[in-house]
Scaffold this active site. Sequence first.
Site, PDB file in Angstrom:
ATOM      1  N   MET A 197      -6.254   8.779   3.754  1.00 37.03           N
ATOM      2  CA  MET A 197      -6.159   7.140   4.321  1.00 37.03           C
ATOM      3  C   MET A 197      -7.595   7.025   4.599  1.00 37.03           C
ATOM      4  O   MET A 197      -7.802   5.775   5.634  1.00 37.03           O
ATOM      5  CB  MET A 197      -4.657   6.363   4.176  1.00 37.03           C
ATOM      6  CG  MET A 197      -4.474   6.604   3.091  1.00 37.03           C
ATOM      7  SD  MET A 197      -2.856   4.853   4.555  1.00 37.03           S
ATOM      8  CE  MET A 197      -2.434   5.978   5.697  1.00 37.03           C
ATOM      9  N   LYS A 212       0.840  -1.305  -0.194  1.00 32.92           N
ATOM     10  CA  LYS A 212       0.603   0.133   0.147  1.00 32.92           C
ATOM     11  C   LYS A 212       0.752   1.155  -0.099  1.00 32.92           C
ATOM     12  O   LYS A 212       2.123   1.208   0.144  1.00 32.92           O
ATOM     13  CB  LYS A 212      -0.797   0.133   1.410  1.00 32.92           C
ATOM     14  CG  LYS A 212      -1.696   0.980   1.763  1.00 32.92           C
ATOM     15  CD  LYS A 212      -3.122   0.419   2.569  1.00 32.92           C
ATOM     16  CE  LYS A 212      -4.286   1.530   3.026  1.00 32.92           C
ATOM     17  NZ  LYS A 212      -4.929   1.888   4.019  1.00 32.92           N
ATOM     18  N   ILE A 272      -7.365   1.268   9.972  1.00 30.13           N
ATOM     19  CA  ILE A 272      -7.558   2.012  11.157  1.00 30.13           C
ATOM     20  C   ILE A 272      -9.488   1.690  11.315  1.00 30.13           C
ATOM     21  O   ILE A 272     -10.200   2.142  12.593  1.00 30.13           O
ATOM     22  CB  ILE A 272      -6.835   3.315  10.741  1.00 30.13           C
ATOM     23  CG1 ILE A 272      -7.406   4.013  12.411  1.00 30.13           C
ATOM     24  CG2 ILE A 272      -7.737   3.905   9.840  1.00 30.13           C
ATOM     25  CD1 ILE A 272      -6.131   5.479  12.431  1.00 30.13           C
ATOM     26  N   GLY A 273     -10.042   1.571  10.930  1.00 27.16           N
ATOM     27  CA  GLY A 273     -10.884   1.236  10.800  1.00 27.16           C
ATOM     28  C   GLY A 273     -11.719   0.467   9.448  1.00 27.16           C
ATOM     29  O   GLY A 273     -13.197   0.500   9.712  1.00 27.16           O
ATOM     30  N   GLY A 274     -11.374  -0.294   9.628  1.00 26.98           N
ATOM     31  CA  GLY A 274     -11.900  -1.674   7.847  1.00 26.98           C
ATOM     32  C   GLY A 274     -10.741  -0.845   6.530  1.00 26.98           C
ATOM     33  O   GLY A 274     -11.499  -1.546   5.598  1.00 26.98           O
ATOM     34  N   SER A 275     -10.092  -0.554   6.790  1.00 24.55           N
ATOM     35  CA  SER A 275      -9.537  -0.320   5.359  1.00 24.55           C
ATOM     36  C   SER A 275      -9.271  -1.678   5.033  1.00 24.55           C
ATOM     37  O   SER A 275      -8.380  -1.148   3.588  1.00 24.55           O
ATOM     38  CB  SER A 275      -8.024   0.577   5.894  1.00 24.55           C
ATOM     39  OG  SER A 275      -9.036   1.868   5.810  1.00 24.55           O
ATOM     40  N   SER A 327      -9.603   1.905   2.838  1.00 21.30           N
ATOM     41  CA  SER A 327      -7.927   2.503   1.942  1.00 21.30           C
ATOM     42  C   SER A 327      -7.894   2.008   0.770  1.00 21.30           C
ATOM     43  O   SER A 327      -6.453   2.597   0.949  1.00 21.30           O
ATOM     44  CB  SER A 327      -8.690   3.696   3.334  1.00 21.30           C
ATOM     45  OG  SER A 327      -6.904   2.313   4.200  1.00 21.30           O
TER      46      SER A 327
END
Length: 562
Positions: free
Chosen positions: A189, A140, A236-239, A215
Amino acid sequence: MATPVVAASGSWEQIGAKKREALMSSIPQEWRIPAGLLPPVTQDDVTDWPDTSGWFTPDELAITSLTASELVAKLASGEFKSEDVAKAFCKRAAAAHQLTNCLSETCFDRAIATARARDEHLARTGKLVGPLHGLPISLKDNFNLKGLDATVGFSSHVGDAAKSDSALAELLESAGAVFYVKTNVPTAMMIAETVNNVFGRTLNPKHRQTTSGGSSGGESALIAMRGSPLGVGSDIGGSLRIPAACTGLFTLRPSAGRFPVRHTRSGMPGQEAVQSVNGPMARSLTDIEFYSKSVVDERPWLRDPRCVPLPWQPVELPTKLKIAVMWHDGMVQPTPPVIRALRVTVDKLRDAGHEIVEWDPVDQKEGVVLLGRMFVADGGTAIRKELERTGEPFRPEMLAYETATELGTYDMWRLQSERTEFQNRYLDRWNSAGIDAILCPTIPFNTVKSGSFKHGKLSGWRQGTVTVAVLTLDKVAYTGVFNVLDYSSLSFATGLTVDKNIDTLDSAYEALGDVCKAVNEEYDADMMDGLPISLQLVARRLEEEKVLAMGKLVLEALSSNT
């Protein structure tokens, strides 16, 4: 070739245009698809194009069709040369970019030089460099590689080439990996769809009118096109989990401290109320486990002080798992294909002898609101300051960051205390229920039409005497709560696909609210027909080995004919 360095001068539009041109110029002419072979823009599914176009040689197709574990075995035996494998994936990644806009950087020269060194080492010593010997791995955009940008979607970072590799890249290369590309991300992101003002939007190769998620959406698009056997993203939240679900891949969101994060670029530096982690994405669960064990076996805690000195441990699971199923999060009912996948999986697990109990989603809303409040606690200042450097505007998907109000230190401490209390209550509930895992959707849909993440939905939250706007994060609620909890989470492809004749909205459907109604009304059975359906399996903190082992049992149950 590597992506040429572009100086960050001129307007943000000019910077982006020059960077896109530099990226394309880094692709050698022999890896640019001839105009006459390009699939029409109206062709939605391009995943079979490499096999049917006649542009790839049989050897290139044979190499790029294999999983990471299969490739490593053939490289170790000497059946495949690392240089041949690297070149095949460089070409296929170049093609994937031309069809989906999934890359942000290339380092093809580095890849070929590294691969040749792998072949020479094996020929000279008869030994492998490490467990990942000769394996191409995509990264990434936020992972630093020397000489390449890590823009994380900001025009202001263009031309700011990394001086050295990230700790994870150093670890992977020492274990034998070969780096060749970095992949596109959304601005900072912090959007669940991959789009930014520098590189533009990444498309889902399984249906180019739909999103590959975010992201880590550049990674998911590349891997779905088989332009990478295994990639590394962040979450960090589902990336990691959202893009894996959008394209039918496997991924592991590990707990913080399991894999190294040192010397990676953040979209919001210093935000540590909820920690970003990184993990693998691949086409098989076997590859996810192979990568995870390989990284931990390299003792990452000696490279990154944030890593936990926890060796990889074999897991002995009970003969009968106790799995709690969360049918919805209390805010958004899943769309019909996801509900069907949940029902099928639950039935198969019961048939296999596992105990299924219901999980009350009573805590989910509080958890996702906490996540949103922590994301915008700085009032969007970190992102705003980066945008202001080149005059780049906020994208519409980032409305919540543009309009947020900054918290003071005291209020931030209170917010983090709320988070800790939430973590305590959730763990107590888990332990009281005596469960091994939670089975739930990864996202409330299989994927959505590209551009559906138009605006961050806002709600008021009273903080002292100030009402601040925060993201309700309806698209990431199923994943984001487990970031707040820092739980080990696996998103897995069920093997099921959307069937437009079956997956229709039930006449008994009752919306849980306006957002739930909008999500289900936007579901397009004709567009989604034939696309993969994923689910999520969650274990407690630092239970990566256990969640992977349980994932195997779930897949075994799903593949059974009973």
